[in-house]
Design an enzyme around this catalytic site. Structure first.
Site, PDB file in Angstrom:
ATOM      1  N   TYR A  49      17.692  29.041   9.617  1.00  0.00           N
ATOM      2  CA  TYR A  49      16.563  29.783  10.175  1.00  0.00           C
ATOM      3  C   TYR A  49      16.503  29.627  11.689  1.00  0.00           C
ATOM      4  CZ  TYR A  49      14.626  30.363   5.461  1.00  0.00           C
ATOM      5  OH  TYR A  49      14.425  30.706   4.150  1.00  0.00           O
TER       6      TYR A  49
ATOM      7  N   LYS B  54       0.842  -1.197   0.000  1.00  0.00           N
ATOM      8  CA  LYS B  54       0.000   0.000   0.000  1.00  0.00           C
ATOM      9  C   LYS B  54       0.878   1.248   0.000  1.00  0.00           C
ATOM     10  CE  LYS B  54      -0.368   0.095   5.050  1.00  0.00           C
ATOM     11  NZ  LYS B  54      -1.274   0.208   6.209  1.00  0.00           N
TER      12      LYS B  54
END
Length: 355
Positions: A251, A34
């Protein structure tokens, strides 16, 4: 081209399937493919795992694609039917749906398939997600057996803590005890249960994560379980910066150097599927040397420590996870699971298939 790529080894997947068989005893093996085979590619996994006794998917579309690829083994629909209109396709393609709700029986009665279906009847033994109440097993099994569109029945459950110290007995024993009188085949084992609890083998086992080289356990590495990584995410350094003591990188300046140091900038970020929340210290390998990430992961870049890699420069290879850097270790550092990392591989990352 941007140097990032994911190398996916069909040989590793085939190897991991063989490992699964060594634990499966007489049980047949559904290879769970899946979610695009956990990010590894459905077509690629179908070829690598061709020796499986069957395949397990989530959607009708995945199942239909497998049939178009030439798969003739049984295909199990893990979440069953999403609508009555899917019954005809199940009959046409010989798909085996999981029944987990009374509505599924109503649909089968109201829209009988052109040919009877093999079905898996799921019981909730404690996970409280999908499944008929275990206490209702007698009436449920009788009802399923009375549906003309049913050719055969396999009983099913799913474990909530097979990968944790609590284990499976608290679910397995009630499941087997309640359903033994029906004399029907059953399935319960996911990767964790298959690897540690032989009593869960049943008629079918359903390994997923282990086929792709991930360990379901916090206390055992994939290598210790005999598994090989199927996906290696790798890139290169595209810049080198020199930090002085007290200077930060990235950042938020979440990392600040305690001493002068070299920092490498890698062409990989959260838009490629690398976890943005991976903290400083998440493992990587730079030119084959163990190292760590530094600071906050950006959309397209992340930074790594070059303290132990004095020769590293632009173009030096970096492994983000896979060979030499277990995906489970990266996931643990980021507070997530290897399932999420592999499934999150972005479409913009080129894939190179290896043997």
């Amino acid at each position: 081209m941007r140097p990032i790529q994911a190398r996916i080894s069909t040989g590793a997947m085939a190897h991991n399937l063989r490992v699964a068989r060594t634990h499966a005893g007489a049980a047949r093996v559904f290879a769970v493919v899946k979610a695009n085979a956990y990010g590894h590619g459905l077509s690629r996994a179908r070829r690598a795992l061709a020796a499986a006794d069957g395949f397990a998917v989530l959607t009708l579309e995945e199942a239909a694609n497998l049939r178009l690829m030439g798969v003739d083994q049984p295909i199990l629909l893990l979440e069953g039917l999403f609508g009555a209109d899917e019954i005809a396709t199940c009959a046409e393609l010989d798909l085996w749906p999981v029944l987990h709700h009374p509505l599924h029986l109503d649909w089968l009665r109201q829209h009988p398939p052109a040919r009877p279906l093999q079905v898996f009847v799921k019981f909730d033994s404690g996970m409280h997600r999908l499944g008929f109440p275990l206490a209702d097993h007698a009436s449920v099994v009788a009802a399923v057996r009375s549906v003309p569109g049913v050719a055969g029945v396999t009983l099913m459950t799913h474990f909530a803590q097979a990968d944790e110290p609590a284990g499976v007995d608290w679910q397995l024993q009630p499941f087997l005890g309640e359903l033994a009188a029906h004399g029907l085949p059953w399935t319960s084992a996911n990767s964790a249960a298959l690897l540690r609890y032989p009593a869960t083998q049943g008629a079918w086992v359903r390994p997923g994560l282990m086929l792709y080289g991930g360990s379901p356990f916090a206390d055992a590495t994939a290598a210790e379980l005999g598994l090989r990584p199927a996906m290696t995410l790798q890139s290169e350094l595209i810049s080198v910066q020199m930090l002085q003591a007290g200077e930060g990188v990235g950042y938020g300046q979440l990392f600040r150097a305690e001493r002068p140091m070299r920092v490498g900038v890698v062409a990989c970020g959260y838009a490629d599927g690398y976890p943005r929340h991976a903290p400083t210290g998440t493992p990587v390998r730079v030119d084959g040397v163990a190292s760590r990430t530094l600071g906050r992961v950006s959309m397209d870049m992340l930074c790594v420590d070059l303290s132990d890699c004095p020769a590293a420069g632009i173009g030096t290879p970096v492994v983000l996870w896979g060979e030499g850097v277990p995906v489970d270790a990266v996931a643990a550092s980021a507070g997530t699971t290897s399932y999420e990392l592999m499934c999150a591989l972005a479409a913009r990352v080129p894939v190179v298939e290896t043997g």
